[in-house]
Design an enzyme around this catalytic site. Structure first.
Site, PDB file in Angstrom:
ATOM      1  N   HIS A  68      -7.970   8.025  11.041  1.00 24.66           N
ATOM      2  CA  HIS A  68      -7.591   6.607  10.956  1.00 24.66           C
ATOM      3  C   HIS A  68      -6.077   6.420  10.831  1.00 24.66           C
ATOM      4  O   HIS A  68      -5.611   5.350  10.466  1.00 24.66           O
ATOM      5  CB  HIS A  68      -8.316   5.915   9.802  1.00 24.66           C
ATOM      6  CG  HIS A  68      -9.773   5.696  10.092  1.00 24.66           C
ATOM      7  ND1 HIS A  68     -10.690   5.335   9.129  1.00 24.66           N
ATOM      8  CD2 HIS A  68     -10.484   5.797  11.238  1.00 24.66           C
ATOM      9  CE1 HIS A  68     -11.887   5.227   9.679  1.00 24.66           C
ATOM     10  NE2 HIS A  68     -11.800   5.513  10.951  1.00 24.66           N
ATOM     11  N   GLU A  97     -22.362   6.873  -4.952  1.00 24.93           N
ATOM     12  CA  GLU A  97     -23.680   6.248  -4.734  1.00 24.93           C
ATOM     13  C   GLU A  97     -24.244   6.737  -3.411  1.00 24.93           C
ATOM     14  O   GLU A  97     -23.499   7.200  -2.561  1.00 24.93           O
ATOM     15  CB  GLU A  97     -23.528   4.725  -4.619  1.00 24.93           C
ATOM     16  CG  GLU A  97     -22.950   4.074  -5.836  1.00 24.93           C
ATOM     17  CD  GLU A  97     -22.299   2.743  -5.503  1.00 24.93           C
ATOM     18  OE1 GLU A  97     -22.040   2.452  -4.317  1.00 24.93           O
ATOM     19  OE2 GLU A  97     -22.045   2.000  -6.463  1.00 24.93           O
ATOM     20  N   ARG A 137       0.823  -1.209   0.000  1.00 14.88           N
ATOM     21  CA  ARG A 137       0.000   0.000   0.000  1.00 14.88           C
ATOM     22  C   ARG A 137       0.862   1.266   0.000  1.00 14.88           C
ATOM     23  O   ARG A 137       0.508   2.247  -0.628  1.00 14.88           O
ATOM     24  CB  ARG A 137      -0.957  -0.014   1.200  1.00 14.88           C
ATOM     25  CG  ARG A 137      -1.944  -1.185   1.125  1.00 14.88           C
ATOM     26  CD  ARG A 137      -3.106  -1.000   2.044  1.00 14.88           C
ATOM     27  NE  ARG A 137      -3.918   0.128   1.606  1.00 14.88           N
ATOM     28  CZ  ARG A 137      -4.777   0.769   2.393  1.00 14.88           C
ATOM     29  NH1 ARG A 137      -4.917   0.406   3.637  1.00 14.88           N
ATOM     30  NH2 ARG A 137      -5.489   1.765   1.923  1.00 14.88           N
ATOM     31  N   VAL A 172      -5.675   7.191   4.667  1.00 15.12           N
ATOM     32  CA  VAL A 172      -4.328   7.058   5.232  1.00 15.12           C
ATOM     33  C   VAL A 172      -3.267   7.277   4.159  1.00 15.12           C
ATOM     34  O   VAL A 172      -2.078   7.122   4.421  1.00 15.12           O
ATOM     35  CB  VAL A 172      -4.163   5.655   5.885  1.00 15.12           C
ATOM     36  CG1 VAL A 172      -5.126   5.487   7.051  1.00 15.12           C
ATOM     37  CG2 VAL A 172      -4.354   4.531   4.861  1.00 15.12           C
TER      38      VAL A 172
HETATM   39  P1  NAD Z   1     -15.658   2.883   1.604  1.00 14.40           P
HETATM   40  O1  NAD Z   1     -14.821   2.094   0.654  1.00 14.40           O
HETATM   41  O2  NAD Z   1     -16.445   2.165   2.623  1.00 14.40           O
HETATM   42  O3  NAD Z   1     -16.660   3.784   0.764  1.00 14.40           O
HETATM   43  C1  NAD Z   1     -16.210   4.576  -0.292  1.00 14.40           C
HETATM   44  C2  NAD Z   1     -17.383   5.402  -0.807  1.00 14.40           C
HETATM   45  O4  NAD Z   1     -16.880   6.222  -1.858  1.00 14.40           O
HETATM   46  C3  NAD Z   1     -18.529   4.569  -1.392  1.00 14.40           C
HETATM   47  O5  NAD Z   1     -19.747   5.014  -0.815  1.00 14.40           O
HETATM   48  C4  NAD Z   1     -18.484   4.870  -2.903  1.00 14.40           C
HETATM   49  O6  NAD Z   1     -19.780   5.002  -3.474  1.00 14.40           O
HETATM   50  C5  NAD Z   1     -17.785   6.212  -2.927  1.00 14.40           C
HETATM   51  N1  NAD Z   1     -16.996   6.457  -4.142  1.00 14.40           N
HETATM   52  C6  NAD Z   1     -16.314   5.569  -4.917  1.00 14.40           C
HETATM   53  N2  NAD Z   1     -15.695   6.213  -5.922  1.00 14.40           N
HETATM   54  C7  NAD Z   1     -16.000   7.526  -5.786  1.00 14.40           C
HETATM   55  C8  NAD Z   1     -15.668   8.703  -6.513  1.00 14.40           C
HETATM   56  N3  NAD Z   1     -14.896   8.661  -7.611  1.00 14.40           N
HETATM   57  N4  NAD Z   1     -16.169   9.884  -6.097  1.00 14.40           N
HETATM   58  C9  NAD Z   1     -16.959   9.964  -4.990  1.00 14.40           C
HETATM   59  N5  NAD Z   1     -17.306   8.885  -4.267  1.00 14.40           N
HETATM   60  C10 NAD Z   1     -16.828   7.691  -4.653  1.00 14.40           C
HETATM   61  O7  NAD Z   1     -14.678   3.948   2.277  1.00 14.40           O
HETATM   62  P2  NAD Z   1     -14.730   4.678   3.686  1.00 14.40           P
HETATM   63  O8  NAD Z   1     -16.122   5.124   3.989  1.00 14.40           O
HETATM   64  O9  NAD Z   1     -13.630   5.668   3.632  1.00 14.40           O
HETATM   65  O10 NAD Z   1     -14.356   3.524   4.720  1.00 14.40           O
HETATM   66  C11 NAD Z   1     -13.333   2.551   4.424  1.00 14.40           C
HETATM   67  C12 NAD Z   1     -12.236   2.430   5.463  1.00 14.40           C
HETATM   68  O11 NAD Z   1     -11.054   1.912   4.828  1.00 14.40           O
HETATM   69  C13 NAD Z   1     -11.823   3.729   6.046  1.00 14.40           C
HETATM   70  O12 NAD Z   1     -11.611   3.471   7.393  1.00 14.40           O
HETATM   71  C14 NAD Z   1     -10.490   4.112   5.411  1.00 14.40           C
HETATM   72  O13 NAD Z   1      -9.570   4.517   6.413  1.00 14.40           O
HETATM   73  C15 NAD Z   1      -9.964   2.822   4.832  1.00 14.40           C
HETATM   74  N6  NAD Z   1      -9.445   2.987   3.443  1.00 14.40           N
HETATM   75  C16 NAD Z   1      -8.638   4.046   3.120  1.00 14.40           C
HETATM   76  C17 NAD Z   1      -8.202   4.212   1.810  1.00 14.40           C
HETATM   77  C18 NAD Z   1      -7.302   5.383   1.467  1.00 14.40           C
HETATM   78  O14 NAD Z   1      -6.570   5.884   2.330  1.00 14.40           O
HETATM   79  N7  NAD Z   1      -7.343   5.863   0.217  1.00 14.40           N
HETATM   80  C19 NAD Z   1      -8.570   3.302   0.831  1.00 14.40           C
HETATM   81  C20 NAD Z   1      -9.382   2.208   1.182  1.00 14.40           C
HETATM   82  C21 NAD Z   1      -9.814   2.069   2.509  1.00 14.40           C
END
Ligand code: NAD
Length: 246
Positions: A118, A219, A66, A102
Site C-alpha cells: 500500500h 479478533e 500521520r 505505510v
Molecule cells: P484494519 O484496521 O482493517 O484491521 C486491523 C485488524 O487488526 C483488526 O482485525 C483488529 O482486530 C486487529 N488488531 C487490532 N489491534 C491488534 C493488536 N494489538 N494485535 C493484533 N491484532 C490487532 O487494518 P488493515 O486490515 O490493515 O486494513 C486497513 C487499511 O488501512 C490498510 O490498507 C492499511 O494500509 C491502512 N492503514 C495503515 C495503518 C498503518 O500503516 N499503521 C494504520 C491504519 C490504516
C-alpha cells in the site's frame, strides 16, 4: 529444529502479511478502531483520488499529521519478532514480509525483505501520471500543513506515495507478493481485518499451494475460516512467543 510453538524450520519458506493491527500497540490507530484518527476523518475525503482532486490541501494536512505521528512512536515487540524471524531464516530459508502498513515501523525494527503493497507514508511522487512515471517516488519526511506541495518538474501537485481506496496496487510489488505467497510453506497473517482487497485474498493463494495458514489477530476477521491455526490476542504479546529467533 525450533521448538517454539509455531515450530518453523530454518529451511522453510515463510510469508508474513501484516496489517494495521501490528502497529496498534505502538500507538497508531488501526483503520477501524473507535476513537482513532480515521474516525475523525471521512475516508472518501482523505484516502481516495477523488478526495485528493477535491481538496489536496486537506489531504496533505491529514498525511502530514500521520507522518508526524508515525515518527513519534516506536516499533513494538511484534515488529521486532517479525524482523527476528527473517534473521532466523537467514540464507537457508526464504522470507518475505508483505505489509499493508505505510508507517515504516517494520523497516525501523530491522525487517529487510519487505513488499509495502500500500506504499509508504514517507515517500512522495508527482500526481500527474506521465510526469510521475519519469520521476518515480522519493523519500520525504516533510510536513505540508499550509498547502499541497508542487512538483519541481511539471509544477503540478505532489501526492503521498500511498495506494488509496479505489486505486490499483503497484503491479511489480503486487506480482512479487503473489509469487512469494505461491511459493511459501507457511503464510502468517497478523493484525489485518481481511476486509481490504486484493490483499484479503492472498490467503487463498497460500491455500491453493497447500501452505500452512496461521493467523494472529485481536479478533476473528472476515476471512478467519481460511486459516488452519488461529491465535487471538495482541500481536506484540503473541508473536515473540510464537516465532523463533527472538
Ligand atoms: P484494519 O484496521 O482493517 O484491521 C486491523 C485488524 O487488526 C483488526 O482485525 C483488529 O482486530 C486487529 N488488531 C487490532 N489491534 C491488534 C493488536 N494489538 N494485535 C493484533 N491484532 C490487532 O487494518 P488493515 O486490515 O490493515 O486494513 C486497513 C487499511 O488501512 C490498510 O490498507 C492499511 O494500509 C491502512 N492503514 C495503515 C495503518 C498503518 O500503516 N499503521 C494504520 C491504519 C490504516
Amino acid at each position: 529444529m525450533d521448538l517454539r510453538p509455531l515450530g518453523i524450520h530454518p529451511d522453510s519458506s515463510v510469508v508474513v502479511l501484516t496489517g494495521a493491527g501490528i502497529s496498534a500497540e505502538s500507538g497508531i490507530a488501526t483503520f477501524r478502531d473507535s476513537g482513532g484518527l480515521w474516525e475523525q476523518h471521512d475516508v472518501s475525503q482523505v484516502a481516495t483520488p477523488e478526495g485528493f482532486a477535491a481538496n489536496p490541501d486537506l489531504v496533505w494536512r491529514f498525511y502530514s499529521q500521520r507522518r508526524l505521528q508515525a515518527r513519534s512512536v516506536e516499533p513494538n515487540a511484534g515488529h521486532f519478532a517479525v524482523a527476528a524471524l527473517e534473521r532466523f531464516l537467514g540464507e537457508r530459508g526464504r522470507f518475505t514480509l508483505v505489509t499493508q502498513n505505510v508507517d515504516g515501523l517494520h523497516q525501523r525494527a530491522g525487517s529487510r525483505r519487505i513488499l509495502p503493497v500500500h506504499g509508504s507514508l514517507f515517500r512522495t511522487r508527482c500526481a500527474d501520471i506521465e510526469c510521475g512515471k519519469g520521476l518515480g517516488s522519493w523519500e520525504d519526511e516533510s510536513l505540508h500543513v499550509d498547502g499541497a506541495p508542487r512538483c519541481p518538474e511539471c509544477g503540478g501537485l505532489l501526492r503521498p506515495d500511498i495506494v488509496w481506496f479505489g486505486e490499483y496496487l503497484d503491479p511489480a510489488v503486487e506480482s512479487a507478493a503473489r509469487e512469494a505467497i505461491a511459493d511459501c510453506d507457511l503464510f502468517l497473517a497478523v493484525g489485518t481485518s481481511g476486509a481490504v482487497w486484493p490483499v484479503a485474498g492472498y490467503v487463498d493463494i497460500a491455500l491453493a499451494r497447500g501452505a500452512r495458514t496461521v493467523l494472529v489477530n485481536l479478533e476473528a476477521p472476515a476471512n478467519v475460516s481460511r486459516f488452519s491455526e488461529v491465535h487471538l490476542g495482541k500481536s506484540a504479546e503473541l508473536l515473540p512467543l510464537l516465532l523463533p529467533g527472538t
